[in-house]
Design an enzyme around this catalytic site. Structure first.
Site, PDB file in Angstrom:
ATOM      1  N   LYS A 266       0.864  -1.189   0.000  1.00 15.49           N
ATOM      2  CA  LYS A 266       0.000   0.000   0.000  1.00 15.49           C
ATOM      3  C   LYS A 266       0.892   1.227   0.000  1.00 15.49           C
ATOM      4  CE  LYS A 266      -3.228   2.631   2.951  1.00 15.49           C
ATOM      5  NZ  LYS A 266      -4.163   2.609   4.097  1.00 15.49           N
ATOM      6  N   ASP A 271      -2.603  10.232   3.501  1.00 15.23           N
ATOM      7  CA  ASP A 271      -3.998   9.826   3.645  1.00 15.23           C
ATOM      8  C   ASP A 271      -4.736  10.844   4.504  1.00 15.23           C
ATOM      9  OD1 ASP A 271      -6.418   8.590   3.885  1.00 15.23           O
ATOM     10  OD2 ASP A 271      -5.723   6.940   5.157  1.00 15.23           O
ATOM     11  N   LYS A 278     -10.273  12.822   7.804  1.00 15.29           N
ATOM     12  CA  LYS A 278      -9.860  12.384   9.135  1.00 15.29           C
ATOM     13  C   LYS A 278      -9.858  13.558  10.111  1.00 15.29           C
ATOM     14  CE  LYS A 278      -6.633   8.710   7.818  1.00 15.29           C
ATOM     15  NZ  LYS A 278      -7.309   7.599   8.516  1.00 15.29           N
ATOM     16  N   ASP A 289       1.614   6.485   5.340  1.00 20.23           N
ATOM     17  CA  ASP A 289       0.624   5.486   4.929  1.00 20.23           C
ATOM     18  C   ASP A 289       1.104   4.719   3.687  1.00 20.23           C
ATOM     19  OD1 ASP A 289      -1.759   4.241   5.595  1.00 20.23           O
ATOM     20  OD2 ASP A 289      -3.001   5.558   4.368  1.00 20.23           O
ATOM     21  N   ASP A 348     -12.190   7.195   3.366  1.00 20.48           N
ATOM     22  CA  ASP A 348     -11.001   6.955   4.193  1.00 20.48           C
ATOM     23  C   ASP A 348     -10.580   5.476   4.159  1.00 20.48           C
ATOM     24  OD1 ASP A 348      -8.898   7.520   5.840  1.00 20.48           O
ATOM     25  OD2 ASP A 348     -10.086   7.723   7.679  1.00 20.48           O
ATOM     26  N   GLU A 350      -9.335   3.841   1.780  1.00 26.97           N
ATOM     27  CA  GLU A 350      -8.752   3.911   0.434  1.00 26.97           C
ATOM     28  C   GLU A 350      -7.708   2.832   0.164  1.00 26.97           C
ATOM     29  OE1 GLU A 350      -7.640   5.516   2.986  1.00 26.97           O
ATOM     30  OE2 GLU A 350      -5.527   4.980   2.803  1.00 26.97           O
ATOM     31  N   ARG A 352      -7.571  -0.381   0.715  1.00 24.70           N
ATOM     32  CA  ARG A 352      -8.064  -1.616   0.094  1.00 24.70           C
ATOM     33  C   ARG A 352      -8.407  -1.393  -1.377  1.00 24.70           C
ATOM     34  NH1 ARG A 352     -12.726  -1.941   4.501  1.00 24.70           N
ATOM     35  NH2 ARG A 352     -11.092  -0.818   5.632  1.00 24.70           N
TER      36      ARG A 352
HETATM   37  N1  BES Z   1      -4.395   4.487   6.793  1.00 24.88           N
HETATM   38  C1  BES Z   1      -5.576   4.228   7.537  1.00 24.88           C
HETATM   39  C2  BES Z   1      -5.347   3.209   8.662  1.00 24.88           C
HETATM   40  C3  BES Z   1      -4.449   3.637   9.780  1.00 24.88           C
HETATM   41  C4  BES Z   1      -4.963   4.209  10.907  1.00 24.88           C
HETATM   42  C5  BES Z   1      -3.080   3.420   9.720  1.00 24.88           C
HETATM   43  C6  BES Z   1      -4.125   4.578  11.955  1.00 24.88           C
HETATM   44  C7  BES Z   1      -2.252   3.786  10.749  1.00 24.88           C
HETATM   45  C8  BES Z   1      -2.768   4.363  11.865  1.00 24.88           C
HETATM   46  C9  BES Z   1      -6.655   3.689   6.631  1.00 24.88           C
HETATM   47  O1  BES Z   1      -6.644   4.178   5.339  1.00 24.88           O
HETATM   48  C10 BES Z   1      -7.972   4.071   7.219  1.00 24.88           C
HETATM   49  O2  BES Z   1      -8.218   5.229   7.317  1.00 24.88           O
HETATM   50  N2  BES Z   1      -8.777   3.077   7.574  1.00 24.88           N
HETATM   51  C11 BES Z   1     -10.056   3.317   8.146  1.00 24.88           C
HETATM   52  C12 BES Z   1     -11.026   2.358   7.520  1.00 24.88           C
HETATM   53  C13 BES Z   1     -12.474   2.633   7.866  1.00 24.88           C
HETATM   54  C14 BES Z   1     -12.895   3.954   7.296  1.00 24.88           C
HETATM   55  C15 BES Z   1     -13.335   1.524   7.320  1.00 24.88           C
HETATM   56  C16 BES Z   1      -9.953   3.093   9.656  1.00 24.88           C
HETATM   57  O3  BES Z   1      -9.222   2.198  10.065  1.00 24.88           O
HETATM   58  O4  BES Z   1     -10.566   3.851  10.387  1.00 24.88           O
HETATM   59 ZN    ZN Z   2      -4.823   4.786   4.639  1.00 33.08          ZN
HETATM   60 MN    MN Z   3      -7.664   5.997   5.125  1.00 31.57          MN
END
Ligand code: BES
Ligand code: ZN
Ligand code: MN
Length: 500
Positions: A266, A271, A278, A289, A348, A350, A352
């Site tokens: 990834k 992000d 966020k 990220d 958010d 993104e 996947r």
């Molecule tokens: N990059 C984030 C995940 C992340 C969070 C990495 C904290 C490192 C530290 C990812 O893209 C994300 O935002 N995931 C969301 C998914 C949700 C919206 C289904 C999450 O984990 O909140």
């Molecule tokens: Zn992310």
């Molecule tokens: Mn994200």
């Protein structure tokens, strides 16, 4: 810092300081090599204060004109509690002490390591790695501190005999190479989003490919369109920095026809969350990220440099997730590279989306021996496992074991989480073939199940969720606060080892 070798026994060793790792309750003078290299140790007055407790360091001085004028005694704690991660920390802390003292050269007696539990070569490998990582700093964007001494120029392993054993030599090189890989991954992940965006990742990959000897192709937006990668394009379309899929291929002579081991990373260079923005607290961390892609690039580089005899492919799925007038809206439906329509309910989620298109690409263009994807994918994984364990998802028990073993070599720990098929129900969409996100509960599993949807039956695949472990909020001997370079070493060890 240069890694060197000295032989011909302790009487011939030289260095501004000799490191002396000792277990608690075992005497410091009394180890034959130390006695011979620094005979003055026996009368060093401060010695009696040193108990060799874990994390204890004691600097002892001899005459400044001696070939070894100082000894830095390193406490390892009790022998029966000793492990290799303790050695890594102890060596790193000692090397940092040498640095702050401004010592220009370090001698580490190999016979002292060899007496510790853990296996001679492994101890050399990890000691060298730790010594190198101890000096890691992300320096390119900062003036050096005026009072900071220069780092030590070299660390030499001291050997007893006429020559340095080949196996020890190779072990030291392995450790050094692994440290370089981790440092490369950290450098990439620490670089802020304004300076490192998808095109820059592609340039870095191109440079490393040329110097290490693998090929690098970059798919730009028209090429991504031609591949039908609507999910990846949807992530990048809200940013002024266009997405890129970077394709790395390494096929040494005689291995061109082999099924490749494929790493997918990834590579979200920043992000923001997109329209599903966020919260601002800690949003700056999202410059890292792309840790997954960084790990893939760093591991591929190391494996190609050491001419690993196996075919490898690396895919870096790079995009910047930003909100603007072009950005993907929650509720949008896009078409992924396998032809399925995907409903994007939360911009958010993104990671996947870039990964699913990369996974399809991997299966379309190669017959993989196995695919391993690495991603800072979900906050849910971090909540479930904390900041010391990464999530591992796979239906393939053998692949899981290999990944856990590979991680164990460098102290990167994975915990297996289930691809619980019942939850796939939650990814059903009213309007599209699949919805890309499920409920918050079980978020890491839901994300992994979404990825699994794009992996064909029978293809060996594992997904590593490194959210949380890829970033250190506190400085430790082996890693300053910031990007940890997590998974670079695991992928390197996986490439070095089996998985046919
Ligand atoms: N990059 C984030 C995940 C992340 C969070 C990495 C904290 C490192 C530290 C990812 O893209 C994300 O935002 N995931 C969301 C998914 C949700 C919206 C289904 C999450 O984990 O909140
Ligand atoms: Zn992310
Ligand atoms: Mn994200």
């Amino acid at each position: 810092m240069d890694i060197r070798f000295q032989n011909l026994g302790p009487e011939q060793w030289k260095g501004a300081v000799m490191l002396a790792p000792v277990c608690e309750g075992e005497s410091l003078p009394g180890q034959p090599e130390l006695d011979k290299a620094a005979p003055w140790l026996a009368i060093a007055p401060a010695l009696r204060d040193f108990k060799a407790k874990k994390d204890e360091l004691a600097l002892l001085h001899g005459h400044p004109e001696l070939p070894i004028p100082r000894v830095l005694a390193i406490g390892l704690g009790p022998r029966d509690k000793f492990d290799i991660s303790g050695l890594r920390k102890a060596v790193a802390a000692a090397v940092q002490r040498c640095h702050s003292l401004g010592l220009e050269s370090i001698l580490l007696p190999e016979p002292c390591l060899a007496r510790l539990p853990g296996g001679r070569e492994r101890l050399v490998e990890e000691a060298v790695l730790a010594a190198c990582l101890a000096l890691y700093k992300f320096t390119v964007l900062k003036k050096p501190a005026e009072d900071e001494p220069a780092p030590p120029q070299w660390l030499a392993l001291g050997f007893d005999g006429e020559s340095v054993p080949d196996a020890a030599h190779a072990a030291a090189r392995r450790g050094e190479r692994a440290a370089t890989a981790v440092a490369r991954a950290r450098d990439l992940a620490n670089m802020p989003g304004n300076l490192l965006y998808p095109e820059v990742m592609a340039e870095r990959a191109m440079e490393l490919a040329q110097s290490a000897g693998f090929t690098c192709r970059v798919l730009d937006v028209p090429a991504l369109e031609a591949e039908g990668m609507g999910a990846m394009l949807a992530v990048g379309q809200g940013s002024a920095r266009p997405p890129r899929l970077v394709v790395l291929e390494y096929a040494p002579a005689g291995h061109e026809q082999e099924k490749p081991l494929i790493f997918v990373g990834k590579g979200i260079t920043f992000d923001s969350g997109g329209i599903s923005l966020k919260p601002s607290a800690n949003m700056h961390q999202m410059k890292s990220d792309m840790s997954g892609a960084a790990a893939v690039l760093a591991a591929m580089t190391a494996l190609a440099e050491e001419e690993t005899p196996r075919r490898l492919v690396g895919l870096l799925a790079c995009a910047e997730n930003m909100p603007d007038g072009q950005a993907t809206r929650p509720g949008d439906v896009v078409r992924a590279a396998n032809g399925d329509t995907v409903e994007i309910v939360n911009t958010d989620a993104e990671g996947r989306l870039v990964l699913c298109d990369a996974l399809v690409y991997a299966q379309k263009h190669w017959t993989p021996a196995a695919i391993v994807d690495v991603a800072t994918l979900t906050g849910a994984c971090m909540v479930a496992l904390g900041t010391g364990l990464a999530g591992l998802f796979s239906d393939d028990d053998d692949l899981c074991e290999r990944i856990m073993a590979a991680g164990g070599v460098g102290g990167e720990h994975f915990w297996r989480l289930p691809l619980w098929q019942d939850y796939a129900e939650q990814l059903k969409s009213e309007t599209a073939d699949i919805c890309h996100a499920g409920p918050r509960e079980g978020g890491a599993i839901n994300a992994a199940l979404f990825l699994k949807h794009f992996v064909r039956e029978g293809v060996r695949w594992a997904h590593l969720d490194i959210a949380g472990v890829d970033w250190n909020s506190k400085t430790s001997p082996l890693c300053p606060a910031g990007a940890a370079g997590f998974a670079a070493r695991t992928l390197l060890e996986l490439g070095r080892g089996g998985v046919q």
